[in-house]
Design an enzyme around this catalytic site. Structure first.
Site, short mmCIF file in Angstrom:
data_model
loop_
_atom_site.label_atom_id
_atom_site.label_comp_id
_atom_site.label_asym_id
_atom_site.label_seq_id
_atom_site.Cartn_x
_atom_site.Cartn_y
_atom_site.Cartn_z
CB CYS A 9 34.29 84.97 52.38
SG CYS A 9 32.61 85.61 52.18
NE ARG A 15 33.86 82.27 54.96
CZ ARG A 15 34.63 81.48 54.23
NH1 ARG A 15 35.68 80.89 54.77
NH2 ARG A 15 34.37 81.27 52.96
CG ASP A 122 31.35 79.13 54.18
OD1 ASP A 122 30.44 79.72 54.81
OD2 ASP A 122 31.37 79.03 52.94
#
Length: 150
Positions: A9, A15, A122
């Site tokens: 990420c 994440r 996100d």
């Protein structure tokens, strides 16, 4: 020989640490190694975001030991599969590839399943519910990946 999977990420604090922890819990560690990284170096050496740690803990996973690191060109050689959480990170990874073979290793995580989205959002600037939603999406994708790797 172990299959090696990298989750990526932006900052490697929300994440991708969740994806690393979730997939690790679903595979045989003797056969599959899972790691995570970020395309930006904002948080190198830090643990995952407290909210990621909390949602993982809620489901019996401990990701608190993970340390953020930045994605590197070396990762193309070290890993068999590289999963990006979103299109922006996918693009940043592909820009570093030096061959079509390296490019073929990179996929969007949610391309493995149909959850109505193609990107893992996100959750950093949102609330706790965003981390829960991300956990659920990533869990579904990791289940599919684990089945493929068995």
């Amino acid at each position: 020989m172990k299959t090696k999977v990298l989750m990526v990420c932006l900052g490697n604090i929300c994440r991708s640490p969740l994806a690393e922890g979730i997939l690790t819990s679903k595979v045989d560690p003797a056969k599959v190694f899972v790691d995570s990284a970020g395309t930006a170096g904002y948080h190198v050496g830090n643990p995952p975001d407290e909210r990621s740690i909390a949602v993982a803990k809620k489901y019996g996973l401990d990701i608190s030991h993970q340390k953020c690191r930045r994605f590197s060109e070396i990762d193309f050689e070290a890993f068999d599969y590289i999963y990006a959480m979103d299109a922006s990170n996918f693009s940043n990874i592909i820009k570093l590839a030096r061959s079509k073979e390296q490019e073929r290793k990179v996929k969007l995580l949610l391309d493995e399943v149909d959850v109505g989205l193609n990107e893992v959002p996100d959750p950093y600037y949102g609330g706790e519910d965003g981390f829960e939603k991300v956990f659920q999406m990533v869990d579904i994708a990791c289940e599919a990946i684990a089945k493929k790797l068995m």
